[in-house]
Motif scaffolding. Structure first.
Motif, mmCIF file in Angstrom:
data_model
loop_
_atom_site.group_PDB
_atom_site.id
_atom_site.type_symbol
_atom_site.label_atom_id
_atom_site.label_comp_id
_atom_site.label_asym_id
_atom_site.label_seq_id
_atom_site.Cartn_x
_atom_site.Cartn_y
_atom_site.Cartn_z
ATOM 1 N N ARG A 170 46.811 42.129 27.984
ATOM 2 C CA ARG A 170 47.398 41.098 28.797
ATOM 3 C C ARG A 170 47.941 39.592 27.861
ATOM 4 O O ARG A 170 48.633 38.888 28.496
ATOM 5 C CB ARG A 170 46.653 40.492 30.100
ATOM 6 N N GLU A 228 52.248 52.451 28.460
ATOM 7 C CA GLU A 228 53.630 53.018 29.200
ATOM 8 C C GLU A 228 53.084 52.840 30.914
ATOM 9 O O GLU A 228 53.906 52.583 31.590
ATOM 10 C CB GLU A 228 53.627 54.342 28.972
ATOM 11 N N ILE A 230 50.611 50.699 32.146
ATOM 12 C CA ILE A 230 50.779 49.474 32.520
ATOM 13 C C ILE A 230 51.976 48.512 32.401
ATOM 14 O O ILE A 230 52.060 47.320 32.812
ATOM 15 C CB ILE A 230 49.636 48.710 32.200
ATOM 16 N N ARG A 231 53.071 49.355 32.271
ATOM 17 C CA ARG A 231 54.337 48.681 31.976
ATOM 18 C C ARG A 231 54.421 47.502 30.940
ATOM 19 O O ARG A 231 55.009 46.499 31.085
ATOM 20 C CB ARG A 231 55.052 48.365 33.399
ATOM 21 N N ARG A 232 53.597 47.600 29.872
ATOM 22 C CA ARG A 232 53.566 46.482 28.963
ATOM 23 C C ARG A 232 53.881 47.149 27.365
ATOM 24 O O ARG A 232 53.716 48.064 27.188
ATOM 25 C CB ARG A 232 52.088 45.994 28.782
ATOM 26 N N PRO A 302 46.900 56.430 36.344
ATOM 27 C CA PRO A 302 47.781 55.625 37.017
ATOM 28 C C PRO A 302 47.081 55.031 38.236
ATOM 29 O O PRO A 302 47.266 53.863 38.940
ATOM 30 C CB PRO A 302 48.885 56.221 37.434
ATOM 31 N N TRP A 306 46.837 50.561 37.347
ATOM 32 C CA TRP A 306 48.152 49.799 37.983
ATOM 33 C C TRP A 306 47.955 48.061 38.035
ATOM 34 O O TRP A 306 48.749 47.529 37.932
ATOM 35 C CB TRP A 306 48.525 50.388 39.466
ATOM 36 N N ARG A 309 49.381 45.744 35.387
ATOM 37 C CA ARG A 309 50.798 45.735 35.186
ATOM 38 C C ARG A 309 51.126 44.228 35.640
ATOM 39 O O ARG A 309 50.512 43.732 36.269
ATOM 40 C CB ARG A 309 51.755 46.835 36.371
ATOM 41 N N GLU A 315 54.597 45.990 40.921
ATOM 42 C CA GLU A 315 55.468 46.596 39.885
ATOM 43 C C GLU A 315 56.546 47.634 40.161
ATOM 44 O O GLU A 315 57.637 47.627 39.676
ATOM 45 C CB GLU A 315 54.683 47.182 38.841
ATOM 46 N N GLU A 319 60.528 47.634 40.110
ATOM 47 C CA GLU A 319 61.448 48.642 39.389
ATOM 48 C C GLU A 319 62.443 49.384 40.329
ATOM 49 O O GLU A 319 63.420 49.496 39.998
ATOM 50 C CB GLU A 319 60.403 49.552 38.723
#
Length: 326
Positions: A170, A228, A230-232, A302, A306, A309, A315, A319
């Motif tokens: 983060r 991937e 946690i979309r960071r 996941p 989550w 994210r 999130e 998307e």
């Protein structure tokens, strides 16, 4: 009356899953823990009165003897990753394990399960790995029919691995790790609990079992998979072992100067372990011999990562909204 199992460390990360499994099988469960009042949540794992926390310190002879009294099976989940004050590797992972096994044998306990770790080696230069092996040997001296389970790194909602690095991601554009090329074989916590429960119920042949999940990956690959999920997007920086040892030494000095008030986030012993692959040995007995098909990381991560994210649970909606605009 249903059988009784005593679980040392039954309120910890692995122990709580073992307790839930044993309760589900209809056993009475005694959770041996240092502070029972902080572990009342374990009572919800079974019917009223089926699961009870009791005061016990694995370093104390009297409390361990009381905890194993009248038990049909004992499962020792207690272990530490770093030493803190009186909880040294020797006191917990050798003397503690020996005490549980010895007093269990004296009390007539029929089966024992010891949760150890892959990499346990009496000749290791790592005190963690060496004391794990010494603890295994101590258990087998008193309980020769014990089942020793050696899991690789364990993941699950309460883990201190993926959660820790997801939290670190983060902050800042770089995620630093030590031993990027070191291989791991992460295993789901409930799969370890299933193996422990089966062993405690006498469904597993005595001996040592190495437990690894279906996926083998380097530390870097594990972090890439986590990022991937946690979309960071982060640059993964591999800290050299030489630099890591210097950092660990400095942290240890600060801890010593503060008389233990400041815990070192990294120790020299941990750096040693990060330099070795943590995977199931060729020819070792494992999940297949216990009749368990381990769950893949992709099916579990996941479900609890989550929250790290950028938009948390929303999130996915964000998307989806982008796709609609497109």
């Amino acid at each position: 009356m249903s059988k009784l199992v005593t679980i040392f460390g039954g309120s910890g990360f692995v122990g709580r899953y073992v307790a839930r499994r044993m309760a589900k099988e209809g056993w009475r469960v005694r959770v041996a823990t240092r502070v029972p009042d902080e572990c009342l949540f374990v009572r919800t794992y079974g019917e009223v009165g089926q699961v009870e926390p009791v005061a016990c310190n694995i370093r104390d002879e009297t409390s361990v003897a009381a905890a194993v009294q009248d038990a049909d099976a004992v499962i020792n989940c207690v272990g530490i990753l770093a030493e803190t004050r009186k909880n040294s590797f020797g006191a917990v992972q050798v003397d503690g394990a020996e005490r549980v096994a010895r007093l269990s044998a004296e009390a007539g306990v029929s089966s024992m399960v010891q949760i150890s770790a892959i990499g346990a080696d009496a000749g290791s230069d790592s005190e963690y790995s060496r004391t794990k092996a010494e603890g295994e040997a101590a258990v087998l001296r008193h309980m020769p029919n014990a089942v020793i389970l050696r899991p690789s790194i364990i993941f699950g909602p309460e883990d201190e691995f993926f959660n820790r690095f997801a939290k670190m991601s983060r902050f800042g554009p770089v995620l630093s790790i030590i031993g990027a090329d070191t291989k791991f074989q992460p295993v789901y916590v409930d799969d370890v609990a299933r193996a422990a429960a089966s062993a405690a119920m006498g469904e597993v042949e005595p001996g040592i079992y190495e437990l690894g999940g279906p996926d083998v990956a380097t530390f870097r690959e594990l972090m890439e998979q986590m990022l991937e999920i946690i979309r960071r997007k982060k640059l993964i920086n591999n800290v050299s072992f030489g630099m890591a040892r210097m950092m660990a030494g400095a942290f240890g000095l600060v801890e010593k100067i503060s008389f233990g008030l400041v815990d070192a986030p990294l120790t020299v012993d941990q750096v040693k372990n990060l330099a070795r692959d943590n995977v199931v040995s060729e020819g070792a007995r494992g999940f297949e011999d216990i009749g368990i098909r381990p769950v893949a990381m992709s099916a579990i991560l996941p479900e609890y990562l989550w929250r790290f994210r950028p938009s948390g649970q929303y999130e996915v909606l964000t998307e989806s909204g982008k796709n609609l605009h497109t």
